[in-house]
Design an enzyme around this catalytic site. Structure first.
Site, PDB file in Angstrom:
ATOM      1  N   GLU A   1       0.802  -1.226   0.000  1.00  0.00           N
ATOM      2  CA  GLU A   1       0.000   0.000   0.000  1.00  0.00           C
ATOM      3  C   GLU A   1       0.838   1.280   0.000  1.00  0.00           C
ATOM      4  O   GLU A   1       0.779   2.065   0.963  1.00  0.00           O
ATOM      5  CB  GLU A   1      -0.937   0.020   1.215  1.00  0.00           C
ATOM      6  CG  GLU A   1      -1.891  -1.152   1.278  1.00  0.00           C
ATOM      7  CD  GLU A   1      -2.966  -0.977   2.363  1.00  0.00           C
ATOM      8  OE1 GLU A   1      -2.845  -0.057   3.192  1.00  0.00           O
ATOM      9  OE2 GLU A   1      -3.924  -1.763   2.356  1.00  0.00           O
TER      10      GLU A   1
ATOM     11  N   GLU B   1      -5.188  -8.690   1.127  1.00  0.00           N
ATOM     12  CA  GLU B   1      -5.747  -8.390   2.456  1.00  0.00           C
ATOM     13  C   GLU B   1      -7.238  -8.148   2.299  1.00  0.00           C
ATOM     14  O   GLU B   1      -7.672  -7.464   1.375  1.00  0.00           O
ATOM     15  CB  GLU B   1      -5.172  -7.093   3.068  1.00  0.00           C
ATOM     16  CG  GLU B   1      -3.791  -7.191   3.613  1.00  0.00           C
ATOM     17  CD  GLU B   1      -3.292  -5.872   4.220  1.00  0.00           C
ATOM     18  OE1 GLU B   1      -4.105  -5.088   4.766  1.00  0.00           O
ATOM     19  OE2 GLU B   1      -2.073  -5.631   4.136  1.00  0.00           O
TER      20      GLU B   1
HETATM   21  C1  BGP Z   1      -3.977  -2.145   5.794  1.00  0.00           C
HETATM   22  C2  BGP Z   1      -2.527  -2.323   6.184  1.00  0.00           C
HETATM   23  C3  BGP Z   1      -2.300  -3.165   7.383  1.00  0.00           C
HETATM   24  C4  BGP Z   1      -3.398  -3.200   8.415  1.00  0.00           C
HETATM   25  C5  BGP Z   1      -4.790  -3.146   7.804  1.00  0.00           C
HETATM   26  C6  BGP Z   1      -5.941  -2.957   8.764  1.00  0.00           C
HETATM   27  O1  BGP Z   1      -4.142  -0.912   5.209  1.00  0.00           O
HETATM   28  O2  BGP Z   1      -1.785  -2.866   5.129  1.00  0.00           O
HETATM   29  O3  BGP Z   1      -1.036  -2.833   7.889  1.00  0.00           O
HETATM   30  O4  BGP Z   1      -3.144  -2.364   9.445  1.00  0.00           O
HETATM   31  O5  BGP Z   1      -4.887  -2.144   6.839  1.00  0.00           O
HETATM   32  O6  BGP Z   1      -6.157  -1.615   9.042  1.00  0.00           O
HETATM   33  P1  BGP Z   1      -6.085  -1.003  10.493  1.00  0.00           P
HETATM   34  O7  BGP Z   1      -4.967  -1.728  11.167  1.00  0.00           O
HETATM   35  O8  BGP Z   1      -5.793   0.438  10.306  1.00  0.00           O
HETATM   36  O9  BGP Z   1      -7.404  -1.223  11.148  1.00  0.00           O
END
Ligand code: BGP
Length: 460
Positions: free
Chosen positions: A164, A361
């Site tokens: 990302e 993800e």
């Molecule tokens: C994505 C990232 C992760 C993770 C996930 C969940 O954007 O790649 O690192 O953190 O989001 O989001 P958050 O942890 O902000 O709830």
């Protein structure tokens, strides 16, 4: 029954800074997260810092057995640049041995490691020089990438350069969520450009090694922009949102070109970054083998109001649109819209040469999840099962329509630390008890995932 292809990758994703712990031990130097936590711990949920992540540095053997138990055939994590090369040049032998052992053990247990190089964790020594703002960072990253390929290329087949990239650009240079929390559109574009060049140089280093069985890609957070209406203004906002957020990295990664329209918009607004002569050819020559797409929520946009010219922020091009009545995950505040996965699948097929890609993800973060614990101590996370099912249904539809998707990874395997949010929102198949030595306990969704993998599909 919705079945997936035989070789479909089922797994989960995480990152080094969010899971390893031991953040300033065992030879690792500080990243921006370690330093920021020292400088401003009050910014972090319950003052949970990067030292306190889920202790994978010690627990990976047991975690790998847990993955095996669920039947996972793949897992993505990252290398911490600061653990492998604490000063940017010298290999930390203990760190190298840790990764070697971790990746080999995954492989030996039938779990394909997908290894990412940068997950928001800029080394502090490089940030001191300007981080992604300076061209030096491109070569520093290329050296790091080459070192990782040299050391682990015989174990790791699937590599990705960045997770990302939009996030460290936006959060660090537009919206104040990541260090250095600067608000400067022009700098953000320069940072984005250097990130792109760092990616391209890493791909070049990878190709030079002529590791024919290895593959390299990049992981992007993607959603096609959905306009508020079909008015010309809203459609223009959609077009610009797609240019900045989707084609900015996806076009160079897959097609080897930066969209002409994006260049024109940047030019008009005095936002063109400093480039070097050879860059265009480098971008052209170093496209990827596959793409990872992270998807959580759709991007809805509408025409901007009160714009500035030249543009001062992305909001001069498009504004977020809050769809009335949208479904929402109330804990994380994110809209739930599984249909976007189908749209993404079709977009990859139609606009990106149907390149192999996977969902790198997808997941649902829930706060105070202990409230869903049953009398045996198991979190009854049916909401997460429903979330996965709904998204997999759309993905399956996209694959049926011919999209070349080869896998699905959830975020995440064991609850992990999330930047400024610490351990507030939990995503894992395993709960981690941070108050009890990071003890893991399986949630109901883990059992569901195991069954899904066993059957290689699910019935509605
Ligand atoms: C994505 C990232 C992760 C993770 C996930 C969940 O954007 O790649 O690192 O953190 O989001 O989001 P958050 O942890 O902000 O709830």
């Amino acid at each position: 029954m919705r079945e997936f292809s035989k070789a479909f990758l089922w797994g989960a994703a995480a990152s080094a800074p969010q899971t390893e712990g031991h953040s300033l031990r065992n030879g690792k130097s500080a990243s921006t997260w370690d330093e920021w936590f020292k400088l401003a711990p009050e910014k972090f949920n319950e003052q949970q810092g990067p030292e306190d992540t889920s202790n994978v540095y010690e627990e990976y053997h047991e975690d790998i057995q847990r993955m095996k138990e669920l039947g996972m055939n793949s897992y993505r994590t990252s290398i911490a640049w600061t653990r492998l090369l604490p000063d940017g040049h010298t290999i930390n032998q203990e760190g190298a041995a840790f990764y070697k052992s971790y990746f080999s053990e995954l492989k030996a247990n039938g779990i394909e490691p997908i290894i990412n190089l940068f997950h928001f964790d800029m080394p502090w020594w490089l940030m001191d020089k300007g981080g992604w703002e300076v061209r030096e960072s491109v070569e520093a990253f290329a050296f790091y990438a080459k070192t990782a390929f040299d050391l682990f290329g015989d174990t790791v087949t699937y590599w990705t350069t960045f997770n990302e990239p939009l996030v460290h650009i936006e959060c660090g240079y537009l919206y104040g969520y990541h260090y250095p929390a600067i608000v400067d559109f022009k700098k953000a574009i320069q940072v984005g450009y250097h990130t792109l060049m760092a990616h391209v140089r890493a791909v070049e280093e990878f190709r030079r090694l002529q590791n024919d069985s290895g593959q390299i890609g990049i992981i992007l957070n993607i959603s096609p922009a959905y306009p508020k209406s079909q008015s010309a203004e809203d459609l223009k906002a959609k077009e610009l949102a797609d240019l900045f957020n989707t084609s900015s990295f996806l076009d160079p990664a897959v097609h080897g070109t930066i969209p002409k329209k994006l260049i024109a918009v940047l030019k008009e607004n005095g936002l063109i970054p400093v480039t070097e002569e050879q860059d265009k050819a480098l971008i052209k020559a170093n496209t990827v083998d596959f793409i990872g797409l992270n998807y959580y929520q759709p991007r809805r946009v509408q025409a901007p109001t009160d714009t500035h010219f030249p543009a001062e922020t992305p909001e001069d091009f498009y504004l977020p649109y809050d769809l009335p009545g949208k479904r929402i995950n109330p804990y994380r505040g994110w809209e739930i819209y599984p249909e976007a996965l189908y749209d993404v699948a079709v977009m990859m097929k139609e606009h990106y040469n149907n390149i192999p890609w996977y969902v790198s993800e997808n997941g649902m973060g829930v706060a105070e999840e202990e409230g869903f614990m049953d009398e045996h101590g198991m979190i009854q996370d049916d909401y997460r099962i429903d979330f996965m099912k709904e998204h997999l249904r759309e993905l399956h539809k996209g694959i049926q329509a011919g999209s070349n998707c080869f896998g699905y990874h959830t975020w995440t395997f064991v609850d992990c630390w999330s930047w400024l949010n610490g351990y507030r929102n939990r995503y894992g198949f395993y709960r981690v008890a941070i108050e009890d030595d990071f003890k893991r306990s399986l949630k109901k969704s883990g059992l569901w995932y195991k069954e899904l993998i066993e059957k290689n599909g699910f019935s509605d």
